[in-house]
Design a protein around this motif. Structure first.
Motif, mmCIF file in Angstrom:
data_model
loop_
_atom_site.group_PDB
_atom_site.id
_atom_site.type_symbol
_atom_site.label_atom_id
_atom_site.label_comp_id
_atom_site.label_asym_id
_atom_site.label_seq_id
_atom_site.Cartn_x
_atom_site.Cartn_y
_atom_site.Cartn_z
ATOM 1 N N GLN A 153 0.963 -1.387 0.173
ATOM 2 C CA GLN A 153 -0.054 -0.192 0.267
ATOM 3 C C GLN A 153 1.377 1.388 0.117
ATOM 4 O O GLN A 153 0.905 2.296 0.585
ATOM 5 C CB GLN A 153 -0.552 0.300 1.156
ATOM 6 N N SER A 208 -6.282 0.700 -5.229
ATOM 7 C CA SER A 208 -7.808 1.497 -5.427
ATOM 8 C C SER A 208 -8.793 -0.225 -6.467
ATOM 9 O O SER A 208 -7.248 -1.089 -6.137
ATOM 10 C CB SER A 208 -8.079 2.326 -5.781
ATOM 11 N N ASP A 209 -10.044 0.622 -6.166
ATOM 12 C CA ASP A 209 -10.346 -0.135 -6.685
ATOM 13 C C ASP A 209 -9.698 -0.716 -8.208
ATOM 14 O O ASP A 209 -10.766 -1.408 -8.688
ATOM 15 C CB ASP A 209 -12.034 -0.646 -6.895
ATOM 16 N N HIS A 258 -3.757 9.108 -9.947
ATOM 17 C CA HIS A 258 -3.700 7.668 -9.202
ATOM 18 C C HIS A 258 -5.372 7.905 -7.830
ATOM 19 O O HIS A 258 -6.073 7.426 -8.276
ATOM 20 C CB HIS A 258 -2.946 7.193 -7.934
ATOM 21 N N THR A 279 -8.848 6.877 -9.276
ATOM 22 C CA THR A 279 -9.686 6.250 -7.742
ATOM 23 C C THR A 279 -11.365 7.204 -7.509
ATOM 24 O O THR A 279 -11.715 6.542 -7.296
ATOM 25 C CB THR A 279 -8.931 6.302 -6.354
#
Length: 626
Positions: free
Chosen positions: A140, A182-183, A237, A241
């Motif tokens: 992460q 993130s997804d 990023h 997201t």
């Protein structure tokens, strides 16, 4: 052993392939494992080609797996393979080269340190090649990019590049900010590992389009207008997201996102280009592939239905077929509605509220839709705007104007809205006797043409032609079931020509009248000015007969009381100069005329002086006929 990498030496070449390791990383580890200089040297010694392994050629990967003891299917699955045309196979997907960072190694510093801490050499994970993946799923934290070497193939020697960037990697590990995986990145990683099948809408799009759409939508949602090439990885990023939940919703999700982008729909200067920001720039310049066109179609459909875009405006290559949303000014400009009426009607419709003391202004409470304008345009029961009235007549705008000038169709106005409207009943009243006098038929004989086409050929106007049809004088006229208004009528042009000629009064052109009176054109013009001859339109317009002429009755009336020198000379069978001087000697006086005008005489005077005419002539003169 110094730095991050120790020099491993072993007589046995067999080395297992790590999880999701690329072929170039595997060769880099083998090179350090056996202690040779570079991957190029190792491949040469083993009979392989380093450049071919970088390209992911199947035969080279097969040989490499056999020599290194790696599982061939895993090596093929996680190697980046060139397909030609700047397309590459990565995992279970195919992407263009601009989607990858192959020659610019990127990595997670903590993954590298964990590799080393476990006694293993570091290796390059295949998903680190994908530009849109910016976070380590395990730790992460953001991925970092290593400095780029001048010689491209040296950048694929991953172990050597890691060793050279020891300090950079350790510093990045200590200073790395937390960054959630993130997804969006999870979707990309699953797409590489499992292929398509996660989302019906996204599965139809390439990873390149998905990534660029996520980035540009996210930037637009944040109102960030920084050029895409200048946006940091952290901001990209965050943008992906932010937008990915809308992408997961498919087309409905995109439309919801577009509604979020529309910041102030009630502003008269609302701009879709500004609201869509980076999305608009991307779609404007993107190569028109089927998936790009699909997204463009969603955008321009939304723009047409949500912004005051004028009919005919081109949006992402598509022309707006009909204005669906208006500002007050655009409605006034496009339809010619008075501002006072527009404001009053919009307030009555609940689209705005009036401003006290300003009867021409209002504050919008919702968008002005096309149905609001349609309701305003049809505010007078049964009346039509000009274009609808012209269509009902079935003729050109010029013909409609002629009917209006002739009083067959009237303009209707009121005190507030001065824009003319027209009563369809008046048009139907005009058409009814014409239709009744026309033979109804399903087809018409050869040679028949539209009434307006026949009028154009003959140079006549619609009014005269319809009058003749109504009187039953155009026997060839046929009323067909197809068409609207006068476009239902077909006629034979020659039959219409003869009917027009029959309507004309007997008359002569000025030139023919001059010949008939045996005088000059200037004299005829003088007689017209003096009121002795009449110049009239002989009848309906018709090519060859459309100039004013002198009626035969007018010529007869003139010759009843007068005659010209030319006619007297012709009656005497003598030269007109001889006659003119002879008449003067005998005391016969011509009517006084300006210089340059031919002589003419009063018959009564000629008869009175006839006994005194003494010069001889070839013929006996009949003073009542000359």
């Amino acid at each position: 052993m110094g730095g991050l990498i120790a020099m491993f030496k072993c007589p046995n070449l067999a080395q297992p392939l790590r999880h999701e390791e690329t072929a170039t990383s595997y060769v880099s580890r083998l090179t350090r494992y056996v202690g040779v200089g570079t991957p190029f040297d190792l491949c040469r010694d083993l009979g392989l080609e380093w450049q071919a392994i970088v390209r992911g050629e199947a035969s080279q990967l097969r040989a490499l797996a056999a020599l290194g003891g790696a599982d061939e299917s895993d090596l093929n699955r996680w190697s980046v393979r060139a397909l030609g045309g700047l397309q590459f196979q990565i995992g279970q997907d195919v992407v263009p080269n601009k989607t990858l960072l192959r020659s610019r190694p990127r990595l997670c510093p903590r993954c590298i340190l964990e590799d080393l801490a476990s006694g293993q050499m570091p290796y390059r994970r295949v998903h680190w090649n994908l530009l849109a993946l910016r976070t380590c799923a395990h730790h992460q934290i953001p991925l970092i990019q290593l400095p780029h070497l001048e010689h491209t193939f040296g950048n694929y020697d991953f172990v050597t590049r890691v060793a050279a960037c020891d300090d950079l990697i350790r510093k990045a590990d200590r200073t790395a900010p937390p960054q959630a995986f993130s997804d969006f990145e999870a979707y990309l990683l699953d797409r590489l590992r499992k292929g398509r099948g996660q989302s019906p809408f996204l599965d139809d799009l390439s990873l390149t389009v998905i990534a660029r759409m996520a980035e540009t939508l996210g930037l637009a949602l944040a109102g960030d207008r920084t050029p895409l090439g200048e946006v940091s990885d952290a901001d990209l990023h965050a943008a992906c997201t932010r937008s990915f939940r809308y992408l997961l919703g498919g087309e409905d999700g995109l439309l919801a996102c577009f509604r979020r982008l529309q910041r102030d729909p009630l502003q008269s200067n609302a701009s879709h280009k500004l609201d869509f920001g980076a999305v608009w720039i991307w779609l404007s310049y993107a190569h028109p592939t089927p998936e790009i066109e699909r997204i463009r179609a969603l955008v321009h459909t939304f723009v047409f239905s949500s912004y005051p875009v004028q009919r005919g405006t081109i949006v992402l290559g598509q022309r707006c077929p009909k204005t669906q949303v208006y500002s007050v000014n655009s409605a006034k400009r496009e339809h010619g509605i008075s501002r006072q009426r527009l404001v009053r009607c919009l307030v009555e419709a609940g689209a705005g509220r009036a401003i006290p003391g300003k009867r021409d202004s209002l504050i919008l409470t919702r968008q002005i839709r096309a149905k609001d304008i349609d309701r305003i345009l049809s505010h007078r029961d049964g009346l039509l705007p000009r274009w609808d009235a012209v269509a009902l007549l079935g003729q050109s705008d010029k013909a409609f104007r002629l009917l209006r000038l002739n009083g067959a169709i009237r303009q209707h106005k009121d005190a507030i809205d001065q824009r003319p409207m027209y009563d369809p009943a008046e048009i139907e009243t005009f058409l009814a006797p014409i239709f009744e006098a026309t033979l109804t038929a399903s087809t018409c004989p050869a040679g028949h043409v539209l009434l307006r086409e026949a009028c154009q050929r003959l140079g006549t106007d619609l009014i005269g032609a319809t009058d003749l049809i109504r009187k039953g004088q155009v026997r060839s006229a046929r009323l067909l079931p197809d068409g609207q208004g006068l476009d239902r009528i077909r006629v034979d042009p020659e039959d219409l020509r003869e009917a027009l000629k029959r309507e004309m009064i007997p008359a002569m052109s000025k030139l023919a009248a001059a010949a008939y009176l045996r005088t000059s054109l200037r004299t005829v013009a003088h007689l017209i000015d003096e009121g002795l001859l009449e110049l009239v339109k002989r009848g309906p317009s018709l090519k060859g007969f459309d100039f004013p002429a002198i009626p035969e009755t007018s010529l007869e009336a003139f010759l009843k009381d007068h005659t010209t020198l030319g006619r007297i000379a012709a009656g005497m069978g003598t030269n007109f100069m001889f006659v003119m001087h002879g008449l003067e000697k005998c005391g016969v006086e011509a009517v006084t005329v300006p210089k340059g005008i031919g002589r003419y005489y009063q018959r009564s005077h000629l008869k009175d002086r006839a006994p005194y005419i003494t010069f001889k002539t070839a013929k006996t003169v009949d003073w009542d006929k000359v």
